[in-house]
Design a protein around this motif. Sequence first.
Motif, PDB file in Angstrom:
ATOM      1  N   ASP A 176      98.911  -1.439 -21.431  1.00  0.00           N
ATOM      2  CA  ASP A 176      97.841  -1.775 -22.134  1.00  0.00           C
ATOM      3  C   ASP A 176      97.386  -0.961 -23.413  1.00  0.00           C
ATOM      4  O   ASP A 176      96.297  -1.171 -23.720  1.00  0.00           O
ATOM      5  CB  ASP A 176      96.634  -1.803 -21.114  1.00  0.00           C
ATOM      6  CG  ASP A 176      96.509  -0.281 -20.322  1.00  0.00           C
ATOM      7  OD1 ASP A 176      97.273   0.575 -20.859  1.00  0.00           O
ATOM      8  OD2 ASP A 176      95.661   0.028 -19.761  1.00  0.00           O
ATOM      9  N   SER A 177      98.201  -0.100 -23.819  1.00  0.00           N
ATOM     10  CA  SER A 177      97.753   0.688 -24.882  1.00  0.00           C
ATOM     11  C   SER A 177      98.971   1.270 -25.592  1.00  0.00           C
ATOM     12  O   SER A 177     100.248   1.071 -25.026  1.00  0.00           O
ATOM     13  CB  SER A 177      97.168   2.066 -24.216  1.00  0.00           C
ATOM     14  OG  SER A 177      97.775   2.935 -23.314  1.00  0.00           O
ATOM     15  N   PHE A 178      98.847   2.072 -26.653  1.00  0.00           N
ATOM     16  CA  PHE A 178      99.745   2.663 -27.154  1.00  0.00           C
ATOM     17  C   PHE A 178      99.416   4.066 -27.708  1.00  0.00           C
ATOM     18  O   PHE A 178      97.910   4.257 -27.721  1.00  0.00           O
ATOM     19  CB  PHE A 178     100.518   2.055 -28.511  1.00  0.00           C
ATOM     20  CG  PHE A 178      99.346   1.567 -29.508  1.00  0.00           C
ATOM     21  CD1 PHE A 178      99.273   2.407 -30.572  1.00  0.00           C
ATOM     22  CD2 PHE A 178      98.970   0.477 -29.484  1.00  0.00           C
ATOM     23  CE1 PHE A 178      98.439   1.848 -31.662  1.00  0.00           C
ATOM     24  CE2 PHE A 178      98.027  -0.117 -30.275  1.00  0.00           C
ATOM     25  CZ  PHE A 178      97.642   0.897 -31.474  1.00  0.00           C
ATOM     26  N   THR A 179     100.059   4.948 -28.116  1.00  0.00           N
ATOM     27  CA  THR A 179      99.615   6.424 -28.718  1.00  0.00           C
ATOM     28  C   THR A 179     100.122   6.939 -29.908  1.00  0.00           C
ATOM     29  O   THR A 179     101.417   6.492 -30.228  1.00  0.00           O
ATOM     30  CB  THR A 179      99.955   7.575 -27.397  1.00  0.00           C
ATOM     31  OG1 THR A 179      99.737   6.927 -26.114  1.00  0.00           O
ATOM     32  CG2 THR A 179      99.380   8.785 -27.828  1.00  0.00           C
ATOM     33  N   LEU A 180      99.417   7.377 -30.697  1.00  0.00           N
ATOM     34  CA  LEU A 180      99.703   7.707 -32.105  1.00  0.00           C
ATOM     35  C   LEU A 180      99.751   9.200 -32.030  1.00  0.00           C
ATOM     36  O   LEU A 180      98.811  10.059 -31.712  1.00  0.00           O
ATOM     37  CB  LEU A 180      98.529   7.198 -33.096  1.00  0.00           C
ATOM     38  CG  LEU A 180      98.141   5.885 -33.218  1.00  0.00           C
ATOM     39  CD1 LEU A 180      97.170   5.644 -34.210  1.00  0.00           C
ATOM     40  CD2 LEU A 180      99.520   5.097 -33.779  1.00  0.00           C
ATOM     41  N   ASP A 181     100.926   9.836 -32.490  1.00  0.00           N
ATOM     42  CA  ASP A 181     101.099  11.205 -32.605  1.00  0.00           C
ATOM     43  C   ASP A 181     100.876  12.163 -31.460  1.00  0.00           C
ATOM     44  O   ASP A 181     100.478  13.247 -31.503  1.00  0.00           O
ATOM     45  CB  ASP A 181     100.151  11.819 -33.913  1.00  0.00           C
ATOM     46  CG  ASP A 181     100.562  11.060 -35.124  1.00  0.00           C
ATOM     47  OD1 ASP A 181     101.780  11.103 -35.421  1.00  0.00           O
ATOM     48  OD2 ASP A 181      99.732  10.654 -36.092  1.00  0.00           O
ATOM     49  N   ASN A 182     100.901  11.404 -30.324  1.00  0.00           N
ATOM     50  CA  ASN A 182     100.487  12.135 -29.006  1.00  0.00           C
ATOM     51  C   ASN A 182      99.169  12.743 -28.747  1.00  0.00           C
ATOM     52  O   ASN A 182      99.000  13.250 -27.877  1.00  0.00           O
ATOM     53  CB  ASN A 182     101.750  13.245 -28.879  1.00  0.00           C
ATOM     54  CG  ASN A 182     103.081  12.909 -28.560  1.00  0.00           C
ATOM     55  OD1 ASN A 182     103.389  11.744 -28.087  1.00  0.00           O
ATOM     56  ND2 ASN A 182     103.916  13.306 -29.418  1.00  0.00           N
ATOM     57  N   SER A 194      97.250  -7.783 -25.567  1.00  0.00           N
ATOM     58  CA  SER A 194      98.621  -8.182 -25.500  1.00  0.00           C
ATOM     59  C   SER A 194      99.147  -8.604 -27.063  1.00  0.00           C
ATOM     60  O   SER A 194     100.232  -8.134 -27.181  1.00  0.00           O
ATOM     61  CB  SER A 194      98.970  -9.141 -24.488  1.00  0.00           C
ATOM     62  OG  SER A 194      98.380 -10.283 -24.536  1.00  0.00           O
ATOM     63  N   THR A 195      98.319  -9.221 -27.696  1.00  0.00           N
ATOM     64  CA  THR A 195      99.069  -9.874 -29.099  1.00  0.00           C
ATOM     65  C   THR A 195      99.092  -8.670 -29.921  1.00  0.00           C
ATOM     66  O   THR A 195     100.236  -8.599 -30.616  1.00  0.00           O
ATOM     67  CB  THR A 195      97.856 -10.894 -29.638  1.00  0.00           C
ATOM     68  OG1 THR A 195      97.444 -11.726 -28.719  1.00  0.00           O
ATOM     69  CG2 THR A 195      98.449 -11.323 -30.689  1.00  0.00           C
ATOM     70  N   THR A 196      98.384  -7.576 -29.845  1.00  0.00           N
ATOM     71  CA  THR A 196      98.447  -6.611 -30.788  1.00  0.00           C
ATOM     72  C   THR A 196      99.611  -5.736 -30.282  1.00  0.00           C
ATOM     73  O   THR A 196     100.385  -5.294 -31.271  1.00  0.00           O
ATOM     74  CB  THR A 196      97.127  -5.802 -30.843  1.00  0.00           C
ATOM     75  OG1 THR A 196      96.060  -6.563 -31.446  1.00  0.00           O
ATOM     76  CG2 THR A 196      97.452  -4.419 -31.530  1.00  0.00           C
ATOM     77  N   LEU A 197      99.418  -5.424 -29.011  1.00  0.00           N
ATOM     78  CA  LEU A 197     100.803  -4.617 -28.279  1.00  0.00           C
ATOM     79  C   LEU A 197     102.261  -5.175 -28.693  1.00  0.00           C
ATOM     80  O   LEU A 197     103.201  -4.425 -28.714  1.00  0.00           O
ATOM     81  CB  LEU A 197     100.329  -4.515 -26.942  1.00  0.00           C
ATOM     82  CG  LEU A 197      99.263  -3.560 -26.391  1.00  0.00           C
ATOM     83  CD1 LEU A 197      98.879  -3.654 -25.119  1.00  0.00           C
ATOM     84  CD2 LEU A 197      99.735  -2.070 -26.954  1.00  0.00           C
ATOM     85  N   SER A 225      92.681  -2.912 -33.414  1.00  0.00           N
ATOM     86  CA  SER A 225      93.653  -3.848 -34.112  1.00  0.00           C
ATOM     87  C   SER A 225      94.432  -3.068 -35.203  1.00  0.00           C
ATOM     88  O   SER A 225      94.135  -2.013 -35.775  1.00  0.00           O
ATOM     89  CB  SER A 225      92.746  -4.861 -34.807  1.00  0.00           C
ATOM     90  OG  SER A 225      91.889  -4.220 -35.803  1.00  0.00           O
ATOM     91  N   ILE A 226      95.426  -3.599 -35.903  1.00  0.00           N
ATOM     92  CA  ILE A 226      96.441  -3.362 -36.686  1.00  0.00           C
ATOM     93  C   ILE A 226      95.855  -3.665 -38.037  1.00  0.00           C
ATOM     94  O   ILE A 226      95.347  -4.536 -38.285  1.00  0.00           O
ATOM     95  CB  ILE A 226      97.859  -3.778 -36.448  1.00  0.00           C
ATOM     96  CG1 ILE A 226      98.348  -3.473 -35.360  1.00  0.00           C
ATOM     97  CG2 ILE A 226      98.834  -3.356 -38.021  1.00  0.00           C
ATOM     98  CD1 ILE A 226      99.811  -4.135 -35.033  1.00  0.00           C
ATOM     99  N   VAL A 227      95.553  -2.537 -38.775  1.00  0.00           N
ATOM    100  CA  VAL A 227      95.148  -2.731 -40.143  1.00  0.00           C
ATOM    101  C   VAL A 227      96.388  -2.920 -41.096  1.00  0.00           C
ATOM    102  O   VAL A 227      97.025  -1.870 -41.227  1.00  0.00           O
ATOM    103  CB  VAL A 227      94.216  -1.597 -40.651  1.00  0.00           C
ATOM    104  CG1 VAL A 227      93.651  -1.768 -42.206  1.00  0.00           C
ATOM    105  CG2 VAL A 227      92.847  -1.640 -39.632  1.00  0.00           C
ATOM    106  N   ASN A 228      96.256  -3.697 -42.085  1.00  0.00           N
ATOM    107  CA  ASN A 228      97.163  -3.828 -43.139  1.00  0.00           C
ATOM    108  C   ASN A 228      96.838  -3.032 -44.401  1.00  0.00           C
ATOM    109  O   ASN A 228      96.352  -3.776 -45.478  1.00  0.00           O
ATOM    110  CB  ASN A 228      97.560  -5.378 -43.500  1.00  0.00           C
ATOM    111  CG  ASN A 228      98.087  -6.007 -42.214  1.00  0.00           C
ATOM    112  OD1 ASN A 228      98.885  -5.415 -41.656  1.00  0.00           O
ATOM    113  ND2 ASN A 228      97.770  -7.232 -42.131  1.00  0.00           N
ATOM    114  N   ASP A 229      97.233  -1.900 -44.478  1.00  0.00           N
ATOM    115  CA  ASP A 229      96.761  -0.995 -45.684  1.00  0.00           C
ATOM    116  C   ASP A 229      98.191  -0.780 -46.170  1.00  0.00           C
ATOM    117  O   ASP A 229      98.898  -0.298 -45.918  1.00  0.00           O
ATOM    118  CB  ASP A 229      96.177   0.193 -45.200  1.00  0.00           C
ATOM    119  CG  ASP A 229      94.964   0.141 -45.499  1.00  0.00           C
ATOM    120  OD1 ASP A 229      94.158   1.119 -45.251  1.00  0.00           O
ATOM    121  OD2 ASP A 229      94.124  -0.986 -45.608  1.00  0.00           O
TER     122      ASP A 229
END
Length: 99
Positions: A47-53, A61-64, A95-99
């Motif tokens: 249900d999640s993800f981690t950035l840089d610990n 689920s769509t984003t994951l 959500s993911i940002v397209n930068d």
Amino acid sequence: IKAEKADFHIESIVIGKEYATDAKRATEKYIDKIIQLSGEVTEIESDSFTLDNVVVCYADSTTLKKIVLNTKLFVKGRSIGYDELLGLVKLDQVSIVND
């Protein structure tokens, strides 16, 4: 949240250090704010993800399905607090940002 303008643009490592240094002050600054973060995906859960610990991002689920381990991402979500025991900043509705 996806359509809203971010209150803060920051690297996940930097916000992690702010919370680790002074959790109370960082919470007052960031709680319930929209934050855009950049960081590397270091862990993926159901249900999640981690950035840089240091930043746990709760997403649908769509984003994951789009998340790939060890890739750099720009994401946006709402700050929901800090887990002092684990030393993790938490964001939801990410959500993911397209930068």
